[in-house]
Scaffold this motif. Structure first.
Motif, short mmCIF file in Angstrom:
data_model
loop_
_atom_site.label_atom_id
_atom_site.label_comp_id
_atom_site.label_asym_id
_atom_site.label_seq_id
_atom_site.Cartn_x
_atom_site.Cartn_y
_atom_site.Cartn_z
N VAL A 19 1.06 -1.18 -0.04
CA VAL A 19 -0.14 -0.01 0.10
C VAL A 19 0.77 1.40 -0.20
N GLY A 20 0.51 2.10 -0.87
CA GLY A 20 1.30 3.31 -1.04
C GLY A 20 2.36 3.56 -2.08
N ASP A 21 2.73 2.29 -2.71
CA ASP A 21 3.59 2.07 -3.85
C ASP A 21 2.61 2.58 -4.97
N THR A 22 3.84 2.75 -6.12
CA THR A 22 3.20 2.66 -7.37
C THR A 22 3.51 1.73 -8.31
N VAL A 23 2.43 1.41 -8.98
CA VAL A 23 2.35 0.33 -10.07
C VAL A 23 2.19 1.14 -11.41
N LEU A 24 3.02 0.55 -12.42
CA LEU A 24 2.64 1.10 -13.99
C LEU A 24 1.62 0.03 -14.44
N VAL A 25 0.70 0.67 -15.23
CA VAL A 25 -0.22 -0.16 -15.81
C VAL A 25 -0.34 0.52 -17.15
N GLU A 26 -0.12 -0.08 -18.43
CA GLU A 26 -0.09 0.39 -19.65
C GLU A 26 0.80 1.86 -19.59
N ALA A 52 -13.52 2.92 -15.72
CA ALA A 52 -13.24 3.99 -17.01
C ALA A 52 -11.64 3.48 -17.40
N ALA A 53 -10.75 3.45 -16.55
CA ALA A 53 -9.46 3.21 -16.67
C ALA A 53 -9.06 1.92 -17.68
N LEU A 54 -9.82 0.93 -17.10
CA LEU A 54 -9.82 -0.34 -17.85
C LEU A 54 -10.39 -0.57 -19.28
N ARG A 56 -10.41 2.42 -20.93
CA ARG A 56 -9.42 3.22 -21.89
C ARG A 56 -8.15 2.20 -22.42
N PHE A 57 -7.73 1.53 -21.39
CA PHE A 57 -6.59 0.48 -21.64
C PHE A 57 -7.20 -0.44 -23.10
N GLU A 58 -8.37 -1.00 -23.05
CA GLU A 58 -8.79 -1.76 -23.85
C GLU A 58 -9.45 -1.16 -24.94
N MET A 59 -9.16 0.22 -25.15
CA MET A 59 -9.96 0.92 -26.41
C MET A 59 -11.28 0.55 -26.40
N ARG A 60 -11.91 0.76 -25.41
CA ARG A 60 -13.64 0.35 -25.54
C ARG A 60 -14.38 1.22 -24.59
#
Length: 82
Positions: A19-26, A52-54, A56-60
């Motif tokens: 918790v508090g860390d950063t994870v890169l997604v796309e 909404a983020a998901l 966007r990642f899936e272009m849907r």
């Protein structure tokens, strides 16, 4: 847009994240706001992001293909479905 993510315990352990860390997604940074435990290793290796983020990642963007809701108290269905 909310850039928060929940990660499974296997995901967290394998990537040394908490918790508090950063994870890169796309290539977008998401702040870890929780770690969940699941019954299966497959689910524990996953993550949950804002819909909404998901999309966007899936272009849907604006599309929803399915949604699943599980109630702890099935008798509450009528009051929650309005």
């Amino acid at each position: 847009m909310s850039r928060e993510i929940l990660i499974g315990s296997a995901f967290a352990t394998g990537r040394h994240k908490s918790v508090g860390d950063t994870v890169l997604v796309e290539d977008e940074p998401f702040r870890v706001v929780g770690v969940y435990r699941a019954a299966s290793l497959f689910e524990s290796g996953g993550a949950v992001v804002n819909l909404a983020a998901l999309q966007r990642f899936e272009m849907r963007e604006g599309e929803l293909t399915s949604i699943e809701v599980r109630l702890r108290r099935p008798e509450d269905f009528e009051s929650l479905s309005r």
